[in-house]
Scaffold this motif. Structure first.
Motif, mmCIF file in Angstrom:
data_model
loop_
_atom_site.group_PDB
_atom_site.id
_atom_site.type_symbol
_atom_site.label_atom_id
_atom_site.label_comp_id
_atom_site.label_asym_id
_atom_site.label_seq_id
_atom_site.Cartn_x
_atom_site.Cartn_y
_atom_site.Cartn_z
ATOM 1 N N UNK A 233 73.446 7.265 41.771
ATOM 2 C CA UNK A 233 74.386 6.525 40.935
ATOM 3 C C UNK A 233 74.145 5.023 41.063
ATOM 4 N N UNK A 234 73.875 4.577 42.289
ATOM 5 C CA UNK A 234 73.566 3.165 42.498
ATOM 6 C C UNK A 234 72.289 2.745 41.802
ATOM 7 N N UNK A 235 71.339 3.664 41.711
ATOM 8 C CA UNK A 235 70.092 3.389 40.989
ATOM 9 C C UNK A 235 70.375 3.298 39.487
ATOM 10 N N UNK A 236 71.154 4.234 38.983
ATOM 11 C CA UNK A 236 71.446 4.296 37.548
ATOM 12 C C UNK A 236 72.215 3.069 37.065
ATOM 13 N N UNK A 237 73.082 2.521 37.899
ATOM 14 C CA UNK A 237 73.880 1.355 37.497
ATOM 15 C C UNK A 237 73.138 0.037 37.688
ATOM 16 N N UNK A 238 71.953 0.093 38.295
ATOM 17 C CA UNK A 238 71.185 -1.128 38.526
ATOM 18 C C UNK A 238 71.481 -1.799 39.843
ATOM 19 N N UNK A 239 72.350 -1.204 40.651
ATOM 20 C CA UNK A 239 72.644 -1.775 41.974
ATOM 21 C C UNK A 239 71.393 -1.780 42.840
ATOM 22 N N UNK A 240 70.641 -0.679 42.772
ATOM 23 C CA UNK A 240 69.401 -0.562 43.542
ATOM 24 C C UNK A 240 68.215 -0.673 42.588
ATOM 25 N N UNK A 241 67.267 -1.511 42.932
ATOM 26 C CA UNK A 241 66.090 -1.695 42.094
ATOM 27 C C UNK A 241 64.846 -1.772 42.973
ATOM 28 N N UNK A 242 63.717 -1.412 42.387
ATOM 29 C CA UNK A 242 62.430 -1.643 43.038
ATOM 30 C C UNK A 242 61.746 -2.825 42.369
ATOM 31 N N UNK A 243 61.664 -2.805 41.045
ATOM 32 C CA UNK A 243 61.218 -3.985 40.298
ATOM 33 C C UNK A 243 62.481 -4.736 39.873
ATOM 34 N N UNK A 244 62.710 -5.878 40.463
ATOM 35 C CA UNK A 244 64.004 -6.560 40.339
ATOM 36 C C UNK A 244 64.378 -6.889 38.900
ATOM 37 N N UNK A 245 63.389 -7.219 38.074
ATOM 38 C CA UNK A 245 63.728 -7.647 36.714
ATOM 39 C C UNK A 245 64.071 -6.499 35.780
ATOM 40 N N UNK A 246 63.875 -5.245 36.237
ATOM 41 C CA UNK A 246 64.185 -4.083 35.397
ATOM 42 C C UNK A 246 65.350 -3.313 35.994
ATOM 43 N N UNK A 247 66.353 -2.990 35.154
ATOM 44 C CA UNK A 247 67.310 -1.996 35.627
ATOM 45 C C UNK A 247 66.673 -0.620 35.453
ATOM 46 N N UNK A 248 67.382 0.426 35.835
ATOM 47 C CA UNK A 248 66.781 1.757 35.909
ATOM 48 C C UNK A 248 66.233 2.214 34.561
ATOM 49 N N UNK A 249 67.067 2.178 33.516
ATOM 50 C CA UNK A 249 66.611 2.680 32.219
ATOM 51 C C UNK A 249 65.513 1.804 31.639
#
Length: 670
Positions: A233-249
């Protein structure tokens, strides 16, 4: 676009793109070298991943496998999706192994999918371990950040959940990881022997089960299922990122488009990522391949071939400021001032990390291949050692599924050691060795007994190369403490004469009376050889010594019978160092005899290994002896090759010592 030409972004390609979007252009193209592209079968064998996946399926005996069709000449994405869709539509409750889903050009296969009405449990199986008794902060720390060691796994699961939700929005998808639980033990003796490797199995895992049902999953299986809904859920909302400039979707859409169009993304260079890039060429072995690593630098920094030959920061040992240099864009050593390396903090008359880095930098820029030496300090260190000198090396396997009942996942299995002795008169003796490759036998305690017998023949100093032997013996100590071995106290007392306690050890600490000396640390503290290009691995130090020491070359280019030496696995006429046609010394590891060079082609082999000349190959070879139904002759060939490899490892330590002793003499001038 036809099925043959459509480019699907799979979960593995999605994870690769998160490492660096540029890698999507190089992956799956034969013209580009890929250092991680090894035999998938052998990789899974070494990690125990296939065995874990089969054990996981046994938790769901009613599961239906979406199999690959033998007639498929190409991977049939559509057929697998259609099989999955029919099963979901025709069953209110069902478990599917390798369920396939597709949305646009996104494609996934789910390890285990459990459907109950409109609820889908997505279960990703990994051989990675966790501790269920301390799982609250296993994946997400107290500050709410994803653990770096789990990040890619969790993004993998989130990606699978996304594709299912897009393909079947009517379902509620709940994500899980199924992992090896270190807090669990098994009541099954020889659990890992019940999953056999076979190349004839239609199942993707290539495993043949010798056990077909679990009577009591809670006591027999060492796997645990963890709900990771909070983390995804944290990934889906953009809280957690690997590439900072991109949200999950955004990350999915951008990477999907990039791979679909087969275009180079031109993502800015990140030196930390670039240093470990797998799309590099590796000398003669990749002479016909292209380097994606070089192409990135040519495209983004306008480098030409000569630029790659200039000394750069990637060569510097243990450099910790790559992120800062990424910001400045500097990479070549000639453009990086000394201040960027940090403050020099020498202490205890040893070469500090920054001092060593600066020595390496300036020698590289000056094209100076003369070794740097803290001669007096090294001499004092050597004079503190007691003859006869003992050099030991271990080979061990860390397996997911335990050998014995009562054991936990990933308990180390130590199957081999080699032991060289240097006597005070200079004689080099390959004094002892131990190996056990019999399938199903747990060797650790007999290993220690044999090592105890070997080392108690004298009271001389004992050497390791790195701290591996120390940590391995400490792990066996813990196994002995939990065992019913009648001589466990005697064996534990022997171990603590050699080892220092692990960091943050919770029990009563001890002080070894014969502490293991780490030759690698001696190298790091007192000696730098520019031919190593910063590496302190013995596989780099050894050839550097061959370039530097005439004494070593003179001695070891002679037959064993001529140099006051004994060997258990090589004949008296064997020559350790051989000269190539151009006069240079051949790496002795590369000249090790292949295990099956004289194998009769009429006899089918069960193993797929051609050479054993590094630790990864040794680990794979041991796994083959355990999980493959090979005959004694084939197992014997592998055993002999392992003995030769391990003997060379301790001889390499002997050579390192002899060189260090040589350069402390007053006549030696650097």
């Amino acid at each position: 676009m036809s099925n043959l030409k459509k480019r699907y972004l799979t979960k593995s390609r999605y994870k690769l793109g998160l490492e660096c979007p540029n890698k999507l252009y190089y992956t799956k193209k034969k013209v580009y070298s890929n250092q991680k592209l090894e035999d998938f079968f052998l990789q899974a064998l070494a990690s125990g991943g296939f065995q874990v996946e089969e054990l996981a399926r046994m938790h769901y005996p009613e599961g239906i496998l979406i199999e690959d069709k033998k007639s498929d000449e190409t991977y049939n994405y559509e057929d697998k999706v259609n099989q999955t869709t029919k099963l979901l539509e025709n069953n209110d409750e069902i478990v599917i192994f390798e369920a396939a889903f597709c949305f646009e050009n996104l494609f996934i296969r789910v390890d285990i999918l459990e459907k109950k009405g409109n609820q889908i449990n997505l279960i990703e199986v990994k051989s990675k371990s966790f501790d269920s008794t301390n799982a609250e902060y296993e994946f997400e720390g107290k500050k709410g950040n994803l653990s770096s060691s789990w990040k890619s796994y969790l993004f993998d699961v989130a990606f699978q959940k996304y594709v299912i939700n897009k393909a079947f929005p009517q379902y509620n998808v709940k994500p899980f990881l199924m992992l090896a639980d270190k807090s669990k033990t098994t009541s099954i003796k020889g659990l890992n022997q019940l999953f056999r490797i076979t190349n004839n199995n239609n199942n993707r895992t290539g495993i043949e089960r010798r056990i077909h049902t679990l009577t009591d999953i809670s006591s027999e299986s060492i796997l645990g299922k963890v709900d990771v809904s909070r983390e995804t859920s944290g990934i889906e909302t953009g809280k957690h990122r690997i590439i900072e400039e991109f949200d999950f979707e955004e990350s999915i859409q951008i990477l999907s488009k990039t791979f679909k169009e087969d275009k180079y993304y031109n993502y800015p260079l990140d030196y930390s990522s670039c240093k470990s890039c797998e799309f590099k060429t590796n000398g003669e072995a990749d002479s016909n391949s292209k380097s994606g690593f070089k192409e990135c630098f040519k495209k983004q920094l306008s480098w030409e071939e000569p630029d790659f030959n200039e000394p750069n920061i990637f060569e510097i040992w243990d450099f910790r400021r790559l992120n800062k240099l990424t910001e400045t864009g500097e990479l070549k050593l000639k453009n990086i001032p000394d201040e960027e390396f940090g403050e020099v903090k020498d202490k205890d008359d040893k070469m500090s990390r920054v001092r060593r880095q600066l020595i390496q930098k300036h020698k590289a820029l000056d094209n100076d291949y003369t070794p740097e030496l803290y001669q007096d300090e090294l001499k004092d260190e050597i004079e503190s050692w007691t003859f006869p000198l003992n050099f030991i090396d271990f080979e061990a396997s860390v397996v997911a599924l335990p050998f014995y009942e009562g054991q936990s996942p990933y308990e180390k299995v130590v199957f081999q050691f080699s032991h060289h002795i240097i006597h005070e008169d200079g004689k080099v003796e390959h004094a002892n060795e131990y190996i056990n490759v019999q399938p199903g036998e747990f060797p650790n305690f007999e290993f220690v007994r044999e090592l105890k017998t070997a080392l108690e023949q004298n009271v001389g100093t004992v050497f390791q190369y790195s701290s591996y032997e120390n940590s391995t013996l400490n792990q066996i100590k813990q196994q002995l403490e939990n065992s019913a071995e009648t001589d466990r106290k005697e064996l534990i007392n022997f171990i603590i004469t050699l080892t220092t306690p692990p960091r943050n050890y919770a029990g009563s600490p001890w002080l070894p009376i014969r502490p293991l000396v780490d030759l690698r640390k001696v190298i790091v503290d007192y000696y730098y050889n520019p031919y190593t290009k910063g590496s302190n691995s013995i596989k780099a130090v050894l050839p550097a010594i061959f370039e530097t020491s005439e004494l070593i070359k003179s001695k070891y280019t002679k037959p064993i019978s001529d140099i006051n030496m004994t060997s258990k696995n090589f004949g008296d006429n064997h020559v350790w160092l051989r000269r190539k046609e151009d006069g240079t010394i051949e790496d002795p590891y590369k000249s090790l005899e292949h295990p099956f060079k004289d194998w009769d082609p009429e006899f089918e082999r069960k193993s797929e290994i051609e050479e054993i000349n590094n630790g990864g190959a040794a680990l794979t070879a041991y796994g083959l002896t355990q999980y493959t139904d090979m005959d004694d002759k084939e197992r014997g060939e592998i055993k002999n090759a392992l003995l030769r490899y391990c003997e060379l490892d301790t001889l390499a330590m002997v050579i390192v010592y002899e060189h260090l002793k040589e350069i402390t003499e007053d006549k030696y001038k650097v």
